[in-house]
Scaffold this active site. Structure first.
Site, mmCIF file in Angstrom:
data_model
loop_
_atom_site.group_PDB
_atom_site.id
_atom_site.type_symbol
_atom_site.label_atom_id
_atom_site.label_comp_id
_atom_site.label_asym_id
_atom_site.label_seq_id
_atom_site.Cartn_x
_atom_site.Cartn_y
_atom_site.Cartn_z
ATOM 1 N N CYS A 27 0.867 -1.172 0.000
ATOM 2 C CA CYS A 27 0.000 0.000 0.000
ATOM 3 C C CYS A 27 0.912 1.231 0.000
ATOM 4 C CB CYS A 27 -0.905 -0.023 1.229
ATOM 5 S SG CYS A 27 -2.526 0.691 0.951
ATOM 6 N N CYS A 101 -4.202 -0.698 -2.588
ATOM 7 C CA CYS A 101 -4.704 0.655 -2.803
ATOM 8 C C CYS A 101 -4.693 1.095 -4.263
ATOM 9 C CB CYS A 101 -3.875 1.627 -1.990
ATOM 10 S SG CYS A 101 -2.140 1.670 -2.477
#
Length: 161
Positions: A27, A101
């Site tokens: 992420c 993400c």
């Protein structure tokens, strides 16, 4: 371990050569989505020989309090988790790399090898700290979405032996 126990999940041997397969959750900051996915995989893997780690493209942040709270609600304590940097890991140590993400687009140049693992997936989970209205509802929704995706991943990983 059942969902009602609140045992810290922070042992140092969560991934590595003792596991048949290893998964890395990436992420931006390793402070929320990747932490929840990491915790779900540790919690749900059961006897499956699947190691797990998580890291951020940028490390050194702290795990978000909202993530700690909503994971504790389901009996998983991530309060001892640390926010680690991707630079501290080697892509070749992982069979599957999951971008939590949508950061796959940031993995180019010297980071491109992360996308070239046997499995690479971009989950595009929403960023709870950016969208939560203050009642943790976004954290809970993303927590539950991460759990569903981890269960799908485990089904895939267990079928790949």
């Amino acid at each position: 371990m059942g969902l009602c126990s609140s045992t810290p999940v922070s042992d140092s041997a969560t991934w590595g050569p003792t596991y048949k397969r290893n998964v890395m959750f990436l992420c931006n900051h390793n402070s929320c989505r990747s932490q929840m996915a990491d915790a779900w995989l540790r919690h749900l893997r059961g006897e499956a020989s699947v190691g797990v780690a998580s890291a951020g493209i940028v490390g050194g942040t702290a795990v978000k309090e909202g993530a700690i709270i909503v994971m504790r609600e389901v009996g998983i304590d991530i309060s001892a988790y640390t926010s680690d940097a991707m630079a501290d890991f080697r892509p070749e140590d992982f069979d599957a790399v999951i971008s939590c993400c949508g950061c796959g687009g940031k993995l180019d140049g010297d980071k491109e090898s992360w996308k070239k693992r046997a499995v690479f997936s971009d989950w595009n989970l929403d960023d709870p700290p950016a969208i939560d209205p203050g009642d943790l509802s976004a954290y809970r929704r993303v927590r539950d979405e991460a759990k569903a995706k981890v269960l799908e991943l485990l089904a895939t990983e267990s079928g790949s032996h």
